[in-house]
Design a protein around this motif. Structure first.
Motif, short mmCIF file in Angstrom:
data_model
loop_
_atom_site.label_atom_id
_atom_site.label_comp_id
_atom_site.label_asym_id
_atom_site.label_seq_id
_atom_site.Cartn_x
_atom_site.Cartn_y
_atom_site.Cartn_z
N TYR A 203 34.29 35.12 35.48
CA TYR A 203 33.92 35.19 37.15
C TYR A 203 33.46 33.50 37.90
O TYR A 203 33.20 33.47 38.38
CB TYR A 203 31.93 35.88 36.97
CG TYR A 203 32.02 36.81 37.18
CD1 TYR A 203 31.56 37.70 38.24
CD2 TYR A 203 31.55 38.14 35.90
CE1 TYR A 203 31.26 38.47 38.29
CE2 TYR A 203 31.61 39.03 35.86
CZ TYR A 203 31.41 39.65 36.89
OH TYR A 203 30.77 41.13 36.71
N GLY A 204 33.74 32.57 36.00
CA GLY A 204 33.51 31.04 36.57
C GLY A 204 35.18 30.71 36.91
O GLY A 204 36.00 31.34 37.75
N SER A 205 34.97 29.05 37.45
CA SER A 205 35.71 28.80 37.63
C SER A 205 37.45 28.58 37.20
O SER A 205 37.78 27.49 36.47
CB SER A 205 35.45 27.18 38.26
OG SER A 205 35.06 26.05 37.21
N SER A 206 38.07 29.77 37.30
CA SER A 206 39.05 29.34 36.66
C SER A 206 39.48 28.67 35.40
O SER A 206 40.65 28.15 34.13
CB SER A 206 40.61 28.84 37.44
OG SER A 206 40.56 29.19 39.06
N ASN B 229 30.09 35.17 32.56
CA ASN B 229 30.35 34.84 32.88
C ASN B 229 31.79 33.75 33.29
O ASN B 229 32.19 33.31 33.94
CB ASN B 229 29.11 33.90 32.83
CG ASN B 229 28.63 33.99 33.46
OD1 ASN B 229 28.76 34.85 33.04
ND2 ASN B 229 27.46 33.36 33.38
N ASN C 7 31.08 35.98 42.00
CA ASN C 7 30.26 34.83 41.29
C ASN C 7 29.84 34.18 40.07
O ASN C 7 29.57 34.72 39.60
CB ASN C 7 29.13 35.04 42.35
CG ASN C 7 29.52 35.53 43.51
OD1 ASN C 7 29.33 34.55 44.37
ND2 ASN C 7 28.49 36.62 43.72
N ALA C 8 29.98 32.52 39.81
CA ALA C 8 30.00 32.14 38.79
C ALA C 8 29.08 32.46 37.96
O ALA C 8 28.57 32.80 36.68
CB ALA C 8 30.35 30.73 38.70
N SER D 74 43.85 33.35 36.43
CA SER D 74 44.34 32.60 36.59
C SER D 74 45.86 32.95 38.22
O SER D 74 46.06 34.43 37.66
CB SER D 74 46.81 31.47 36.04
OG SER D 74 47.52 30.80 37.41
#
Length: 291
Positions: free
Chosen positions: A147-150, A144, A227-228, A154
């Protein structure tokens, strides 16, 4: 006056008998041979199609970001593909760096997990490609993260930023400012294409109809973003999915990975059927999970 010529009853009976014998020969000997040839051709086509799709999946699996495979069901799996990768500079160039860095280009660029990174030098040749807008991924320890928010990826803003000394590396990559996590062994990074951030392989509507034909399709979904959340089920087929195989009667995808191991095993099985003829192929793909 001429008499009309024709067939006698005996001749007509002989012709019927001969035609019956020929029809029997065709039925007994020729028809099975033709049917066997057609069946063999169908099996060969099915085998070629199954091999092609398994090899395509295997290529994606072997080049995927480490630890990025997710399997919500045995009918689908998700991964993050790569188009390149290499090794980043982990420490300053003590031989070629000046005492004071007048500009960013005048000194070596280090990717240091203890600080914010905006650029780094690539040591040795880049394996594959990298373009502006693609993503750099470093130290993906579990599925995950990437897939998560950065958390550990980058976007690339430049692939050949200016370097004051060619000895610093083969090229300098600039990225959106980020503090990469620790845990990347050997200073490795991967490049994920902007056009294909994540990929889903989906076995849809697999089964057999009354004529012995596979009813399903094997689909490849791309370019739908990261998709996180771990998927709870296989996605529904969409209009933009690429069709890799038709006449799919069954398929099964299983991923085996023990905790904290360096490798995983992806087992892929695809069954295709046409007109009562079927082919079942299985392939195991080793997955390197060392970031």
């Amino acid at each position: 006056m001429k008499r009309a010529r024709g067939f006698s009853l005996v001749e007509l009976i002989l012709v019927i008998v001969v035609l019956g014998v020929l029809a029997g020969v065709v039925t007994v000997f020729v028809r099975p041979a033709v049917q066997g040839f057609i069946a063999q051709r169908h099996r060969s086509e099915l085998q070629s199609a199954a091999q092609g799709v398994l090899q395509a999946m295997q290529r994606d699996i072997r080049s995927a970001v480490p630890n990025s495979i997710r399997t919500p069901s045995d009918q689908c799996f998700e991964l993050v593909p790569t188009v390149g990768g290499g090794r980043y500079r982990m420490a300053p160039d003590t031989v070629n760096d000046p005492a004071t860095c007048a500009t960013a280009a005048s000194c070596s660029a280090v990717l240091d997990p203890a600080s914010i990174t905006q650029r780094f030098d690539v040591l040795g040749p880049l394996n594959g490609t990298a373009a502006v807008g693609d993503f750099v991924v470093v130290g993906n320890q579990n599925g995950n993260e990437v897939y998560g928010s950065s958390i550990n990826r980058s976007a690339i803003s430049a692939t050949h930023e200016a370097m004051g000394n060619a000895a610093f590396g083969s090229q300098r990559i600039a990225v959106a400012p980020i503090q990469f996590p620790t845990g990347g062994f050997g200073g490795r990074f991967q490049v994920v294409p902007a056009s294909e951030q994540a990929v889903f392989y989906l076995c849809s509507a697999a089964g057999l109809d009354s004529a012995g034909n596979g009813t399903g399709q094997l689909l490849r979904r791309r370019a739908y973003g990261f998709n996180a959340a771990y998927p709870s089920a296989c996605p529904a087929p969409g209009g933009g999915d690429a069709v890799l195989a038709t006449r799919v009667s069954a398929c099964r995808f299983e991923y085996s990975q023990a905790a904290l191991t360096e490798y995983g095993l992806m087992s892929l099985r695809v069954d295709l059927a046409r007109d009562g003829e079927s082919v079942s192929l299985q392939l195991g793909a080793m997955v390197a999970n060392i970031p």
